[in-house]
Design a protein around this motif. Sequence first.
Motif, PDB file in Angstrom:
ATOM      1  N   ALA A   5       0.192  -4.077  -4.226  1.00 36.32           N
ATOM      2  CA  ALA A   5       0.296  -3.885  -2.867  1.00 36.32           C
ATOM      3  C   ALA A   5      -0.332  -4.912  -2.040  1.00 36.32           C
ATOM      4  O   ALA A   5       0.656  -5.418  -1.254  1.00 36.32           O
ATOM      5  CB  ALA A   5      -0.527  -2.475  -2.398  1.00 36.32           C
ATOM      6  N   ALA A   6      -1.219  -5.561  -2.623  1.00 35.61           N
ATOM      7  CA  ALA A   6      -1.888  -6.678  -1.642  1.00 35.61           C
ATOM      8  C   ALA A   6      -1.114  -7.954  -1.879  1.00 35.61           C
ATOM      9  O   ALA A   6      -0.953  -8.403  -0.935  1.00 35.61           O
ATOM     10  CB  ALA A   6      -3.494  -6.869  -2.150  1.00 35.61           C
ATOM     11  N   ARG A   7      -0.607  -7.987  -3.232  1.00 40.06           N
ATOM     12  CA  ARG A   7       0.394  -9.224  -3.128  1.00 40.06           C
ATOM     13  C   ARG A   7       1.673  -9.062  -2.561  1.00 40.06           C
ATOM     14  O   ARG A   7       2.158  -9.973  -1.835  1.00 40.06           O
ATOM     15  CB  ARG A   7       0.799  -9.357  -4.775  1.00 40.06           C
ATOM     16  N   VAL A   8       2.083  -7.882  -2.577  1.00 43.82           N
ATOM     17  CA  VAL A   8       3.327  -7.777  -1.733  1.00 43.82           C
ATOM     18  C   VAL A   8       3.086  -7.892  -0.240  1.00 43.82           C
ATOM     19  O   VAL A   8       3.846  -8.447   0.527  1.00 43.82           O
ATOM     20  CB  VAL A   8       3.993  -6.235  -1.905  1.00 43.82           C
ATOM     21  N   LEU A   9       1.899  -7.579   0.260  1.00 46.58           N
ATOM     22  CA  LEU A   9       1.644  -8.076   1.685  1.00 46.58           C
ATOM     23  C   LEU A   9       1.125  -9.399   2.061  1.00 46.58           C
ATOM     24  O   LEU A   9       1.013  -9.797   3.195  1.00 46.58           O
ATOM     25  CB  LEU A   9       0.454  -7.113   2.265  1.00 46.58           C
ATOM     26  N   GLY A  10       1.171 -10.242   0.997  1.00 49.19           N
ATOM     27  CA  GLY A  10       0.790 -11.795   1.208  1.00 49.19           C
ATOM     28  C   GLY A  10      -0.382 -12.039   1.013  1.00 49.19           C
ATOM     29  O   GLY A  10      -0.800 -13.335   1.319  1.00 49.19           O
ATOM     30  N   PHE A  11      -1.446 -11.458   0.272  1.00 44.01           N
ATOM     31  CA  PHE A  11      -2.535 -11.705  -0.048  1.00 44.01           C
ATOM     32  C   PHE A  11      -2.514 -12.567  -1.302  1.00 44.01           C
ATOM     33  O   PHE A  11      -1.809 -12.181  -2.240  1.00 44.01           O
ATOM     34  CB  PHE A  11      -3.668 -10.764  -0.485  1.00 44.01           C
ATOM     35  N   GLY A  12      -3.275 -13.776  -1.485  1.00 39.23           N
ATOM     36  CA  GLY A  12      -3.319 -14.754  -2.654  1.00 39.23           C
ATOM     37  C   GLY A  12      -4.111 -13.743  -3.754  1.00 39.23           C
ATOM     38  O   GLY A  12      -4.538 -12.606  -3.662  1.00 39.23           O
ATOM     39  N   ARG A  13      -4.006 -14.296  -4.959  1.00 37.58           N
ATOM     40  CA  ARG A  13      -4.482 -13.276  -6.322  1.00 37.58           C
ATOM     41  C   ARG A  13      -5.920 -13.150  -6.200  1.00 37.58           C
ATOM     42  O   ARG A  13      -6.300 -12.140  -6.272  1.00 37.58           O
ATOM     43  CB  ARG A  13      -4.078 -14.149  -7.428  1.00 37.58           C
ATOM     44  N   VAL A  14      -6.740 -14.294  -5.796  1.00 36.96           N
ATOM     45  CA  VAL A  14      -8.273 -14.094  -5.633  1.00 36.96           C
ATOM     46  C   VAL A  14      -8.459 -13.112  -4.461  1.00 36.96           C
ATOM     47  O   VAL A  14      -9.032 -12.046  -4.619  1.00 36.96           O
ATOM     48  CB  VAL A  14      -8.803 -15.129  -5.630  1.00 36.96           C
ATOM     49  N   GLU A  15      -7.807 -13.445  -3.356  1.00 32.69           N
ATOM     50  CA  GLU A  15      -7.954 -12.636  -2.492  1.00 32.69           C
ATOM     51  C   GLU A  15      -7.692 -10.797  -2.345  1.00 32.69           C
ATOM     52  O   GLU A  15      -8.055  -9.797  -2.018  1.00 32.69           O
ATOM     53  CB  GLU A  15      -7.158 -12.978  -1.129  1.00 32.69           C
TER      54      GLU A  15
END
Length: 264
Positions: free
Chosen positions: A174-184
């Motif tokens: 979900a976070a990757r879909v929202l534009g967060f980098g892998r570490v973030e």
Amino acid sequence: MDFLQMLLIAIVQGVTEFLPISSSGHLILLPFLTGYEDQGPMIDVAVHVGSLLAIITYFFRDVWGLARGGFATVGIGKAPAERRLFWFIILGTIPAVIVGLFLKQGGYMEGFRSTQLVAINLIIYGVLLGIADRLGRSDRSYEDMGLKDAIIVGLAQALALVPGTSRSGVTMTAARVLGFGRVEAARFSFLLSIPAVAGAGVLIVPDLLEAGGDMVIEALITGGLTFLAALGTMAFLMRFLKRASMMVFVVYRILMGVALLILF
């Protein structure tokens, strides 16, 4: 349980909790692969609490910031940015709490301990993780979290109550879909887990006390061993995601899911 079983459970939990491959799914599979009796949901939650302590230790600076935000909410100190993030984490936890209470009170948790269910979820959510990691942007950080982000990732976290989904995997997706980098995405995922896992730990206290001394001792030992395994795994994952994609975890999930469907 003997010490070897507790050690195996701790290693499996400590390693798989932070890798997006489903810790609960692996814990359910452990009795099938080793011949040990199923350790039961109380031990499962106890080792999750060990993982929680590892999160607090590794991300101590972030956790302290959230604590400052909590204090600021009740008028102790001033930390507007931390207070905003504190409330976003709390709001993002609500879906998992509601679904978790519903499943526990309804007695549905045991019905989820199915090998076929684990296998299917490993494959489905593995594919979704691969798509999100391949196509997702990487231009946002944890400090950029907004209310919509917290709610969306919180709803994803609620899905992880079904074994085989992977709490870290589905929230990172979900976070990757929202534009967060892998570490973030990993950082966001782990911090969001703190209230939910802490709440689950509180819920089993009455059950542990009713179960008697042996169960309490086993839970404490297994939880402590899990803390050590989890701390090392978390340090590895955060370094790994700085230079590699999540595809290795996607491939592992799909291969394991297919193998389980064939074997079981």
